[in-house]
Design an enzyme around this catalytic site. Structure first.
Site, mmCIF file in Angstrom:
data_model
loop_
_atom_site.group_PDB
_atom_site.id
_atom_site.type_symbol
_atom_site.label_atom_id
_atom_site.label_comp_id
_atom_site.label_asym_id
_atom_site.label_seq_id
_atom_site.Cartn_x
_atom_site.Cartn_y
_atom_site.Cartn_z
ATOM 1 N N GLY A 128 0.809 -1.165 -0.096
ATOM 2 C CA GLY A 128 -0.149 0.072 0.026
ATOM 3 C C GLY A 128 0.843 1.296 0.025
ATOM 4 O O GLY A 128 1.447 1.502 1.062
ATOM 5 N N ALA A 129 0.913 1.985 -1.205
ATOM 6 C CA ALA A 129 1.736 3.184 -1.100
ATOM 7 C C ALA A 129 1.001 4.323 -1.280
ATOM 8 O O ALA A 129 0.921 5.148 -2.152
ATOM 9 C CB ALA A 129 2.424 2.970 -2.661
ATOM 10 N N VAL A 150 -0.787 6.858 3.712
ATOM 11 C CA VAL A 150 0.106 6.313 4.912
ATOM 12 C C VAL A 150 1.387 5.639 4.564
ATOM 13 O O VAL A 150 2.435 6.015 5.141
ATOM 14 C CB VAL A 150 -0.965 5.505 5.702
ATOM 15 C CG1 VAL A 150 -0.186 4.848 6.878
ATOM 16 C CG2 VAL A 150 -1.863 6.134 6.477
ATOM 17 N N GLY A 151 1.266 4.728 3.687
ATOM 18 C CA GLY A 151 2.458 3.923 3.237
ATOM 19 C C GLY A 151 3.627 4.614 2.972
ATOM 20 O O GLY A 151 4.758 4.523 3.215
ATOM 21 N N VAL A 156 -3.039 -1.006 3.392
ATOM 22 C CA VAL A 156 -4.063 -0.731 2.312
ATOM 23 C C VAL A 156 -5.164 -0.131 2.881
ATOM 24 O O VAL A 156 -5.598 0.033 4.137
ATOM 25 C CB VAL A 156 -4.363 -2.129 1.656
ATOM 26 C CG1 VAL A 156 -2.984 -2.847 0.907
ATOM 27 C CG2 VAL A 156 -5.069 -2.965 2.763
ATOM 28 N N GLU A 175 -1.519 4.171 12.724
ATOM 29 C CA GLU A 175 -0.994 5.407 12.234
ATOM 30 C C GLU A 175 -1.782 6.436 12.711
ATOM 31 O O GLU A 175 -2.904 6.754 12.639
ATOM 32 C CB GLU A 175 -0.701 5.295 10.867
ATOM 33 C CG GLU A 175 0.081 6.602 10.431
ATOM 34 C CD GLU A 175 1.286 6.694 11.274
ATOM 35 O OE1 GLU A 175 2.218 5.784 11.400
ATOM 36 O OE2 GLU A 175 1.449 7.787 12.018
ATOM 37 N N LYS A 187 -7.057 3.057 18.175
ATOM 38 C CA LYS A 187 -7.216 3.844 16.820
ATOM 39 C C LYS A 187 -8.446 4.326 16.597
ATOM 40 O O LYS A 187 -8.591 5.481 16.201
ATOM 41 C CB LYS A 187 -6.327 2.873 15.733
ATOM 42 C CG LYS A 187 -6.518 3.573 14.398
ATOM 43 C CD LYS A 187 -5.804 4.900 14.223
ATOM 44 C CE LYS A 187 -6.200 5.638 13.141
ATOM 45 N NZ LYS A 187 -5.224 6.975 12.791
ATOM 46 N N LEU A 188 -9.456 3.510 16.623
ATOM 47 C CA LEU A 188 -10.684 4.025 16.333
ATOM 48 C C LEU A 188 -11.192 4.881 17.272
ATOM 49 O O LEU A 188 -11.973 5.925 16.649
ATOM 50 C CB LEU A 188 -11.771 2.672 16.154
ATOM 51 C CG LEU A 188 -11.788 1.719 15.196
ATOM 52 C CD1 LEU A 188 -12.933 0.830 15.373
ATOM 53 C CD2 LEU A 188 -11.742 2.321 13.784
ATOM 54 N N ASN A 221 -9.643 8.351 16.858
ATOM 55 C CA ASN A 221 -10.421 9.376 16.016
ATOM 56 C C ASN A 221 -11.738 9.833 16.208
ATOM 57 O O ASN A 221 -12.362 10.786 15.858
ATOM 58 C CB ASN A 221 -10.289 8.671 14.483
ATOM 59 C CG ASN A 221 -9.212 8.705 13.678
ATOM 60 O OD1 ASN A 221 -8.372 9.469 14.004
ATOM 61 N ND2 ASN A 221 -8.956 7.982 12.437
ATOM 62 N N CYS A 266 -10.873 9.213 6.892
ATOM 63 C CA CYS A 266 -11.087 8.340 8.059
ATOM 64 C C CYS A 266 -11.936 8.730 8.845
ATOM 65 O O CYS A 266 -12.774 7.796 9.672
ATOM 66 C CB CYS A 266 -9.660 8.327 8.512
ATOM 67 S SG CYS A 266 -8.541 7.716 7.735
#
Ligand code: NAD
Ligand code: UGA
Length: 458
Positions: A10-11, A14-15, A88, A159, A218-219, A222, A274
């Site tokens: 996954g670029a 984030v990646g 991803v 992240e 993480k969830l 956010n 997100c």
């Protein structure tokens, strides 16, 4: 265990940035970022990176071709790696069970299957993507049921970077969170990832937990951030009715050290890929466990966010009607916040769509977003969208005084720094600017407040 070879699948937003910093700080580790999207990989290998992020190009230039590589050869780099980050996309499901709420984990699952198929030596798999709590269990199951000859250790390392400040957030993170299994092998895997981060992050800022706490944190982070924005945005409406000033209220409550002053800026509504998807996911998880009150509580954040966007659109439509203006507006900014070219869930998309539906023709300008993206965004939310409804402009300031309605949708510095007073004191016709909270009558104001600027973390 010393990690020598990393593969990141996954670029994306984030990646790319995350791996650039890991490579920069760990010159002895070879980092391969892979993606199925060959255009994206070609862009990562050029000077026009697919992600606009201040400071990113410099780090990429410093590391690319030395120990950082971008490639479409997913299998080869999975095979060679001793640690694989899965970075991803995990969008909201658009069909099937949980449609409109649950996270679509098909990309994560397909990575797990591919890793299982290709791997011949033990590997540490790191969940970088934001996922529902207990996804690591699913990944484990897929890996182990498809490949029993290799030991896979799963870690969760969500992240927390925010776009626009990603490089700073990666360089000086508030914390790095690593979840792992409480087994000897699990602990070794956690240590291996901790070692990578300690190349630049103080050990006291690296938090280790069990897998599920890490995933859920993480969830929750956010959801808490978005909750503050919806709280302040809901109060902005009350302020407009009562004569209180939301900026003053925000300042007054933010000075309470228990509340703190971040994320209390009123806006047209939060955007970004997100906040909405992660809250929908939280709502789904809560509902699927029968916790309906918990689900309703979190869903209200999204209801207020939509309400704020609709309310803002109505203000513009009412302003046009009340002042008998030509139904034409200039929208300044399309990205969901400044210093990024990312437009996912940008409030601008929804406001523009409301205006188009209200018969307004719109001109759009954004310093980093391409015209094709604007059309893609609008046709995605409106099947009847016609390209001719909007006009993309390159130099909005050259004839800015021709517009009766200007709405600042993204707080780019160039909008803040523009000499507005000089333009509007000279013209006689009614003209209005919307700065994310107020409608300002250009002919009457001596100074534009731009209270909307300065959103975000720092
Ligand atoms: P993105 O859409 O920018 O990038 C994801 C990339 O993964 C895409 O380029 C896609 O082509 C690639 N991909 C998908 N399946 C693949 C496969 N099987 N093999 C190879 N490549 C594949 O997404 P993003 O914004 O980088 O977000 C990634 C994850 O990180 C999401 O879960 C998101 O919630 C989370 N996250 C995002 C941010 C952010 O600021 N964007 C911040 C924190 C966390
Ligand atoms: C957010 C979080 O801040 C990151 O920690 C997280 O890693 C990321 O989501 C993610 O998981 O994707 P991001 O969406 O990139 O980061 O940007 P934010 O700075 O959080 O802004 C989100 C939206 O909220 C923007 O539209 C911004 O304009 C709006 N906002 C922010 C407000 O309306 N008011 C504020 O006070 C702050």
């Amino acid at each position: 265990m010393k990690i020598k070879n990393i593969c990141c699948i996954g670029a994306g937003y984030v990646g790319g940035p995350t791996m650039s910093v890991i490579a920069q700080k760990n010159p002895k580790i070879k980092v391969n970022v892979v993606d199925i999207n060959s255009d994206k990989i070609a862009a990562w290998n050029s000077k026009n990176l697919p992600v606009y992020e201040p400071g990113l190009l410099k780090v990429v230039k410093e590391t690319r071709g030395k120990n950082l590589f971008f490639s479409t050869n997913v299998n080869q780099h999975i095979y060679e790696a001793d640690m694989i980050f899965i970075s991803v996309n995990t969008p909201t499901k658009t069909s099937g069970e949980g449609k409109g709420y649950a996270a679509d984990l098909r990309y994560i699952e397909s990575c797990a299957k591919q890793i299982a198929k290709i791997s011949k030596n033990n590997k540490i798999i790191v969940e970088k993507s934001t996922v529902p709590v207990r996804t690591s269990e699913k990944i484990k199951e897929i890996l182990r049921s498809n490949n029993s000859s290799v030991d896979f250790q799963i870690l969760s390392n969500p992240e927390f970077l925010a776009e626009g400040t990603a490089m700073r957030d990666l360089e000086i993170p508030d914390r790095v969170l690593i979840g792992g299994d409480n087994t000897p092998e699990g602990k070794k895997a956690v240590e291996a990832l901790v070692e990578i981060y300690t190349s630049w992050v103080p050990i006291e800022n690296i938090l280790t937990t069990n897998l599920w706490s890490s995933e859920l944190s993480k969830l929750t982070a956010n959801a808490f951030l978005a909750q503050r924005i919806s709280s302040i945005n809901s109060l902005s409406e009350l302020c407009e009715e009562t004569g209180a000033d939301i900026e003053e209220v925000s300042k007054a409550i933010g000075m309470d050290s228990r509340i703190g002053n971040s994320f209390l800026k009123t806006s047209v509504g939060f955007g970004g890929s997100c906040f909405q998807k992660d809250i929908l996911n939280l709502v789904y998880i809560s509902k699927s466990m029968g916790l309906n009150q918990v689900a309703d509580y979190w869903e209200q954040i999204l209801i207020i966010n939509k309400h704020q966007r609709d309310r803002f659109s109505k203000k513009i439509l009412n302003c046009i009607a009340k002042n008998y203006l030509e139904p034409k507006a200039l929208l300044l900014g399309w990205a969901f916040k400044k210093n990024t070219n990312d437009t996912r869930e940008s409030a601008a998309i929804y406001v523009a769509n409301n205006l188009i539906n209200g018969g307004v023709s719109i001109d759009i300008y954004d310093p980093k977003v391409k015209e094709s993206q604007v059309h893609r965004d609008l046709s995605f939310i409106n099947v009847n969208y016609k390209k001719s409804s909007v006009n993309f402009v390159d130099k909005p300031f050259s004839n800015i005084s021709d517009y009766n309605i200007i709405s600042i949708m993204t707080e780019w510095d160039e909008f803040k720094d523009f000499d507005w007073e000089n333009v509007y004191t000279k013209i006689k016709k009614p003209a209005f600017i919307f700065d994310g909270r107020n409608i300002l009558n250009m002919n009457k104001i001596s100074k534009i407040g731009f209270n909307y600027f300065g959103l975000g973390r720092r």
